[in-house]
Design a protein around this motif. Sequence first.
Motif, PDB file in Angstrom:
ATOM      1  N   ALA A 401       0.723  -1.112   0.033  1.00  0.00           N
ATOM      2  CA  ALA A 401      -0.020   0.025  -0.242  1.00  0.00           C
ATOM      3  C   ALA A 401       1.004   1.244  -0.121  1.00  0.00           C
ATOM      4  CB  ALA A 401      -0.992  -0.058   1.334  1.00  0.00           C
ATOM      5  N   GLN A 402       1.873   1.404   0.627  1.00  0.00           N
ATOM      6  CA  GLN A 402       2.783   2.357   0.742  1.00  0.00           C
ATOM      7  C   GLN A 402       3.699   2.598  -0.367  1.00  0.00           C
ATOM      8  OE1 GLN A 402       5.147   1.405   4.222  1.00  0.00           O
ATOM      9  NE2 GLN A 402       3.792   2.384   5.824  1.00  0.00           N
ATOM     10  N   TYR A 403       3.879   1.481  -1.012  1.00  0.00           N
ATOM     11  CA  TYR A 403       4.587   1.614  -2.457  1.00  0.00           C
ATOM     12  C   TYR A 403       3.662   2.335  -3.324  1.00  0.00           C
ATOM     13  CZ  TYR A 403       6.489   0.299  -6.732  1.00  0.00           C
ATOM     14  OH  TYR A 403       6.937   0.268  -8.345  1.00  0.00           O
ATOM     15  N   ASN A 404       2.373   2.003  -3.301  1.00  0.00           N
ATOM     16  CA  ASN A 404       1.362   2.751  -4.280  1.00  0.00           C
ATOM     17  C   ASN A 404       0.949   4.129  -4.128  1.00  0.00           C
ATOM     18  OD1 ASN A 404       0.674   0.117  -5.521  1.00  0.00           O
ATOM     19  ND2 ASN A 404      -0.600  -0.405  -4.241  1.00  0.00           N
ATOM     20  N   GLU A 405       1.314   4.488  -2.738  1.00  0.00           N
ATOM     21  CA  GLU A 405       1.464   5.791  -2.307  1.00  0.00           C
ATOM     22  C   GLU A 405       2.739   6.412  -2.462  1.00  0.00           C
ATOM     23  OE1 GLU A 405      -0.089   5.755   1.519  1.00  0.00           O
ATOM     24  OE2 GLU A 405      -2.066   4.970   1.076  1.00  0.00           O
ATOM     25  N   GLY A 406       3.714   5.803  -3.106  1.00  0.00           N
ATOM     26  CA  GLY A 406       4.945   6.512  -3.297  1.00  0.00           C
ATOM     27  C   GLY A 406       5.924   6.517  -2.038  1.00  0.00           C
ATOM     28  N   LEU A 407       5.486   6.023  -0.982  1.00  0.00           N
ATOM     29  CA  LEU A 407       6.144   5.922   0.232  1.00  0.00           C
ATOM     30  C   LEU A 407       7.394   5.108   0.300  1.00  0.00           C
ATOM     31  CD1 LEU A 407       3.275   6.940   2.635  1.00  0.00           C
ATOM     32  CD2 LEU A 407       4.842   8.554   1.729  1.00  0.00           C
ATOM     33  N   LYS A 408       7.280   3.696  -0.333  1.00  0.00           N
ATOM     34  CA  LYS A 408       8.124   2.935  -0.155  1.00  0.00           C
ATOM     35  C   LYS A 408       8.852   2.661  -1.663  1.00  0.00           C
ATOM     36  CE  LYS A 408       7.653   1.234   4.191  1.00  0.00           C
ATOM     37  NZ  LYS A 408       8.926   1.046   5.060  1.00  0.00           N
ATOM     38  N   SER A 409       9.893   1.798  -1.708  1.00  0.00           N
ATOM     39  CA  SER A 409      10.355   1.312  -3.042  1.00  0.00           C
ATOM     40  C   SER A 409      10.187   0.270  -3.163  1.00  0.00           C
ATOM     41  CB  SER A 409      12.029   1.682  -2.812  1.00  0.00           C
ATOM     42  OG  SER A 409      12.516   0.650  -2.139  1.00  0.00           O
ATOM     43  N   MET A 410      10.408  -0.220  -4.255  1.00  0.00           N
ATOM     44  CA  MET A 410      10.030  -1.940  -4.813  1.00  0.00           C
ATOM     45  C   MET A 410      10.880  -2.631  -3.953  1.00  0.00           C
ATOM     46  SD  MET A 410       8.255  -4.167  -6.169  1.00  0.00           S
ATOM     47  CE  MET A 410       7.284  -3.070  -6.988  1.00  0.00           C
ATOM     48  N   VAL A 411      12.093  -2.255  -3.780  1.00  0.00           N
ATOM     49  CA  VAL A 411      13.012  -3.164  -2.860  1.00  0.00           C
ATOM     50  C   VAL A 411      12.645  -3.422  -1.475  1.00  0.00           C
ATOM     51  CG1 VAL A 411      15.245  -3.313  -1.904  1.00  0.00           C
ATOM     52  CG2 VAL A 411      14.990  -2.396  -4.145  1.00  0.00           C
ATOM     53  N   ASP A 412      11.679  -2.470  -0.883  1.00  0.00           N
ATOM     54  CA  ASP A 412      11.133  -2.481   0.373  1.00  0.00           C
ATOM     55  C   ASP A 412      10.084  -3.540   0.220  1.00  0.00           C
ATOM     56  OD1 ASP A 412      12.942  -0.539   1.804  1.00  0.00           O
ATOM     57  OD2 ASP A 412      11.561   0.896   1.154  1.00  0.00           O
ATOM     58  N   VAL A 413       9.151  -3.547  -0.690  1.00  0.00           N
ATOM     59  CA  VAL A 413       8.171  -4.353  -1.014  1.00  0.00           C
ATOM     60  C   VAL A 413       8.486  -5.541  -1.102  1.00  0.00           C
ATOM     61  CG1 VAL A 413       6.216  -4.842  -2.477  1.00  0.00           C
ATOM     62  CG2 VAL A 413       6.594  -2.661  -2.067  1.00  0.00           C
ATOM     63  N   LEU A 414       9.592  -5.731  -1.896  1.00  0.00           N
ATOM     64  CA  LEU A 414      10.059  -7.400  -2.176  1.00  0.00           C
ATOM     65  C   LEU A 414      10.633  -8.035  -0.883  1.00  0.00           C
ATOM     66  CD1 LEU A 414      11.592  -6.770  -5.744  1.00  0.00           C
ATOM     67  CD2 LEU A 414       9.634  -8.151  -5.275  1.00  0.00           C
TER      68      LEU A 414
END
Length: 463
Positions: A401-414
């Motif tokens: 959710a935070q990645y979709n809002e621009g608060l997290k990077s893809m590396v954080d999501v993975l």
Amino acid sequence: MLCLCILFGDLGKEMNRKILVSTIFFFMSPSTHALDLVEAYQRAKLTDPNWQANLYQYQADQLNMGIAQGALLPTITVSGNITRKHQDMDQISFPGINGVSFGSSDLVASTSTTRQASITARQPLFRMDAWEGYKQVKTSVQLSEVTLRLQQQQHILSVAEAYFNVLRQQALTATHLQEEKALLEQLNMMSAKLREGLVAKSDVSEANAQYQNAHANRVATGVQLILAQEQLSQLIGNYQEKLAVLRDDFQYQKPVPGALDDWKNLALKQNLEILQAKIQRQYADDQRKVEKAALYPQIDAVGSYGYSKQSPETMITGNGQFDQIGVEVNWNVFEGGRTKKSIQKAAVNVKKADVQVDAAIRKASTDVKKSFLQVETDQATLQARKAAMQSSEVVSSASKAQYNEGLKSMVDVLLAQRNAFSAKQDYVNAQYDYLLNVLKLKASVGQLSEKDLEEMNAWLIMK
């Protein structure tokens, strides 16, 4: 058997289709019947050749008792012979009665044939060697009974370990499949965004690296599942059913009794390896007595009855029935010192058996302590693994959710997603480690039986 032979091609629709097919093959079975743990063990008792060999060995050991008893009971022998004899003789004349003389040929024939048949009975009166041998065989029969119980415990453990290992690898494979599918979807999404210029190439590279790693893990786990199924098939024979799996509401159960000292006391009284070592010590002492029995005489009562006929007949031929009865004594007074050395060797073996009993006691004490503490530790491990799994799932969802809002990077999501799947795998391993540790604890005190498998069966359901 589950089909896990999945070939992955290029990225895209073909990959998605193959992952879907693999998932369907994984969760579907040709039979609606689930093979539970108790049924698997029943099959193992009927089809496992190693267990069958143990049973046949036990039966053979039981027959030794009858063999040993035979040395103390009467023996009856029937014999017969035909003997032809030729002897050169000088002719000698003897004065007879009333002027009638006779020669040596009238007394003994130069060529004769003797036919004889007899039956002989022998009853041991004093056979110290046979008596001590009989007592040693009684000890060996007790040893074979304990050995079979020990082998049965190991057989139960082997079947349970093979069964739970299949369930473990199935659960891990399912987790890796889910992870691989999720990473593939993310990789496809990132590739599409890269073509639109919305993400950096490094994010796509990171997503691809995570996907390739998940793919390799899935393949490795699939191989382990196939090997686990083969190991179970080796014990129970080929099977086509799905296995009953662990319930979702599975809960840790505290061992009873709850104190370590109580388990140690049980081990000292009931541990089969200790009992086996003690009986082996008795067997060694019996062997010493068998060797010592060679110093005593052997006394038998012997009787025989028979019939003898010689042809041609002469004046002194004794044709007809005969019988005799008597007592026979045999005493090996000196055998070159062999008996003395055999007694000394047997005495050394008794000392060896004594220290092996001590070693078995120490090992049992260590094993029961290790198993008890491991089961106790499993409680904290299961709670920690479950909490970590639930927490990591929340973190993974929040990271997306935070990645979709621009608060997290893809590396954080993975990273969050990888941690979530890793925590789930740790929880799966903790569950099956606990189940096996419970069985090992029961085995350490000689209490593992089919009843324990029946109790564990209550934790399994068909899915």
